[in-house]
Design a protein around this motif. Structure first.
Motif, mmCIF file in Angstrom:
data_model
loop_
_atom_site.group_PDB
_atom_site.id
_atom_site.type_symbol
_atom_site.label_atom_id
_atom_site.label_comp_id
_atom_site.label_asym_id
_atom_site.label_seq_id
_atom_site.Cartn_x
_atom_site.Cartn_y
_atom_site.Cartn_z
ATOM 1 N N PHE A 111 0.835 -1.200 0.000
ATOM 2 C CA PHE A 111 0.000 0.000 0.000
ATOM 3 C C PHE A 111 0.875 1.258 0.000
ATOM 4 O O PHE A 111 0.626 2.204 -0.742
ATOM 5 N N GLY A 112 1.899 1.253 0.840
ATOM 6 C CA GLY A 112 2.783 2.406 0.935
ATOM 7 C C GLY A 112 3.522 2.684 -0.359
ATOM 8 O O GLY A 112 3.603 3.832 -0.809
ATOM 9 N N THR B 226 -1.890 3.833 1.032
ATOM 10 C CA THR B 226 -2.048 3.687 2.476
ATOM 11 C C THR B 226 -3.260 4.455 2.979
ATOM 12 O O THR B 226 -4.121 3.901 3.670
ATOM 13 N N GLU B 227 -3.363 5.728 2.643
ATOM 14 C CA GLU B 227 -4.499 6.521 3.121
ATOM 15 C C GLU B 227 -5.812 6.060 2.507
ATOM 16 O O GLU B 227 -6.856 6.141 3.152
ATOM 17 N N VAL B 228 -5.772 5.561 1.288
ATOM 18 C CA VAL B 228 -6.990 5.083 0.628
ATOM 19 C C VAL B 228 -7.597 3.916 1.403
ATOM 20 O O VAL B 228 -8.806 3.874 1.637
ATOM 21 N N PHE B 229 -6.749 2.972 1.815
ATOM 22 C CA PHE B 229 -7.266 1.773 2.464
ATOM 23 C C PHE B 229 -7.135 1.767 3.979
ATOM 24 O O PHE B 229 -7.929 1.120 4.656
ATOM 25 N N LEU B 230 -6.144 2.454 4.497
ATOM 26 C CA LEU B 230 -5.931 2.402 5.942
ATOM 27 C C LEU B 230 -6.212 3.729 6.625
ATOM 28 O O LEU B 230 -6.180 3.795 7.859
ATOM 29 N N GLY B 231 -6.466 4.756 5.866
ATOM 30 C CA GLY B 231 -6.796 6.061 6.431
ATOM 31 C C GLY B 231 -5.711 6.558 7.365
ATOM 32 O O GLY B 231 -4.534 6.500 7.065
#
Length: 110
Positions: free
Chosen positions: A94-95, A100-105
């Motif tokens: 993700f990173g 990251t922000e899209v899926f883990l906020g």
């Protein structure tokens, strides 16, 4: 070359909310099976889907495509999506892909 980890898909649902556990590799070889399984779970869910990815050992571009599709489909159906319990390889992927922000906020990914 070692064999890839077998794909394991399971879900628990009460009709309104569903928790999906995915273990193994999400790649070109498993993409159709994963997407079909997620579609089935989404069809039976009215409020939210939670993905548990702690046992995912690899996620390739097809795996990311499926997660992006799931996010869009959940939004279209007005069903919440929570991605949690991610393995280090999922968090790293993700990173690297800016997701990251899209899926883990704002979750702590350290």
């Amino acid at each position: 070359m070692p064999d890839s980890a077998p794909l394991e898909l399971s879900a628990l649902s009460d009709g309104a909310a569903t928790t999906v556990h995915i273990a193994g590799e999400i790649d070109l070889a498993t993409a159709d099976e994963v997407q079909s399984f997620l579609r089935e779970q989404l069809d039976g869910t009215t409020e939210a889907i939670t993905l548990r990815l702690a046992e995912v050992t690899f996620i390739g571009s097809e795996g990311l495509r499926i997660l992006i599709w799931l996010r869009a489909e959940c939004a279209r159906r007005q069903v919440g999506l929570v991605v949690g319990d991610c393995s280090p390889i999922v968090v790293r992927t993700f990173g690297l892909c800016g997701l990251t922000e899209v899926f883990l906020g704002e979750q702590d990914t350290a």
